[in-house]
Enzyme design. Structure first.
Site, mmCIF file in Angstrom:
data_model
loop_
_atom_site.group_PDB
_atom_site.id
_atom_site.type_symbol
_atom_site.label_atom_id
_atom_site.label_comp_id
_atom_site.label_asym_id
_atom_site.label_seq_id
_atom_site.Cartn_x
_atom_site.Cartn_y
_atom_site.Cartn_z
ATOM 1 N N ASP A 106 -23.996 28.739 1.288
ATOM 2 C CA ASP A 106 -24.767 28.803 0.052
ATOM 3 C C ASP A 106 -26.243 28.946 0.433
ATOM 4 O OD1 ASP A 106 -24.972 28.452 -2.812
ATOM 5 O OD2 ASP A 106 -25.501 26.380 -2.500
ATOM 6 N N ASP A 162 -13.759 21.780 -3.140
ATOM 7 C CA ASP A 162 -13.620 20.756 -4.180
ATOM 8 C C ASP A 162 -14.664 20.868 -5.283
ATOM 9 O OD1 ASP A 162 -15.793 19.784 -2.375
ATOM 10 O OD2 ASP A 162 -15.787 18.101 -3.770
HETATM 11 P P1 IMP Z 1 -25.407 25.119 2.004
HETATM 12 O O1 IMP Z 1 -25.865 24.104 2.989
HETATM 13 O O2 IMP Z 1 -26.331 25.176 0.804
HETATM 14 O O3 IMP Z 1 -25.148 26.474 2.576
HETATM 15 O O4 IMP Z 1 -24.084 24.561 1.354
HETATM 16 C C1 IMP Z 1 -22.886 24.682 1.968
HETATM 17 C C2 IMP Z 1 -21.936 23.605 1.503
HETATM 18 O O5 IMP Z 1 -22.130 23.280 0.125
HETATM 19 C C3 IMP Z 1 -20.529 24.114 1.612
HETATM 20 O O6 IMP Z 1 -19.980 23.765 2.853
HETATM 21 C C4 IMP Z 1 -19.836 23.433 0.492
HETATM 22 O O7 IMP Z 1 -19.321 22.202 0.945
HETATM 23 C C5 IMP Z 1 -20.902 23.162 -0.536
HETATM 24 N N1 IMP Z 1 -20.856 24.152 -1.624
HETATM 25 C C6 IMP Z 1 -21.727 25.165 -1.848
HETATM 26 N N2 IMP Z 1 -21.370 25.865 -2.927
HETATM 27 C C7 IMP Z 1 -20.236 25.297 -3.387
HETATM 28 C C8 IMP Z 1 -19.349 25.593 -4.492
HETATM 29 O O8 IMP Z 1 -19.545 26.535 -5.290
HETATM 30 N N3 IMP Z 1 -18.270 24.782 -4.621
HETATM 31 C C9 IMP Z 1 -18.020 23.739 -3.785
HETATM 32 N N4 IMP Z 1 -18.795 23.439 -2.754
HETATM 33 C C10 IMP Z 1 -19.902 24.211 -2.554
#
Ligand code: IMP
Ligand code: MG
Length: 185
Positions: A106, A162
């Site tokens: 994300d 989840d």
């Molecule tokens: P980042 O650090 O912002 O890239 O977030 C990554 C983590 O956020 C992922 O490993 C997921 O656990 C969680 N995440 C991000 N988007 C979603 C979503 O739409 N549904 C569920 N978990 C998400």
């Protein structure tokens, strides 16, 4: 927990679409790592389902280890970038070919953090395989070598992913209608 039918917005990928793409990724990874002793690292907990299916689509015989990370601080449905290691690898990755398997990237903060941490351990190579990529949400540049699907900027659940620790069991990936979703007490 509320019945998911009440907040399901749209099914993005059904079981067949996921199976097809995961088998393609398994074949590609097997080709790329042919003759190498690969270590697959599953990022818990969201990566469990994807990793299990991906392994069964490989024609090589990798070792498998797991890591558990959680991000803490502000943001209920977004990661804050403050990443805590709950469970570290048991395997020494020095000189090893390592492939991280994650459910979704994300902002990129979680992956950037774990990649920086693992690089200090001197692996021979370090690559990333994610099932879902929310490209437009990226805040930190992060190298992603294998991507299952690009997804829109919407909260998704199912296939190991989840919503408030539920819905991981579902065989498809769907978006949430946040107006209809009630957080469990
Ligand atoms: P980042 O650090 O912002 O890239 O977030 C990554 C983590 O956020 C992922 O490993 C997921 O656990 C969680 N995440 C991000 N988007 C979603 C979503 O739409 N549904 C569920 N978990 C998400
Ligand atoms: Mg995750």
């Amino acid at each position: 927990m509320q019945d998911y039918h009440e907040f399901l917005d749209e099914i993005l990928m059904d079981e067949q679409a996921i199976e097809k793409r995961v088998s393609e990724l398994g074949a590609q990874i097997s080709k790329d790592y042919d003759g190498k002793n690969l270590l697959v690292v599953c990022l818990l907990r969201g990566g469990i389902t994807f990793t299990a299916d991906l392994l069964r689509h490989m024609s090589i015989d990798p070792e498998v280890d797991c890591m558990s990370l959680s991000s803490y601080g502000v943001g209920r449905y977004a990661s804050s970038g403050n990443v805590r290691v709950n469970l570290d690898l048991r395997t020494n990755i020095e000189g090893r070919h390592v492939l991280l398997v994650e459910d979704i990237v994300d902002s990129g903060r979680t992956l950037a953090h774990v990649l920086n941490m693992l690089r200090t351990r001197d692996p021979a190579s370090l690559r990333v395989c994610v099932l879902l990529d929310k490209k437009m949400r990226r805040e930190v540049p992060v190298q992603v070598d294998y991507v299952g699907f690009d997804v829109p900027d919407k909260y998704v659940f199912g296939y190991g992913i989840d919503i408030d620790e539920h819905c991981r069991y579902l065989p498809f990936i769907a978006t949430v209608d946040l107006k209809k979703y009630r957080k469990p007490e």
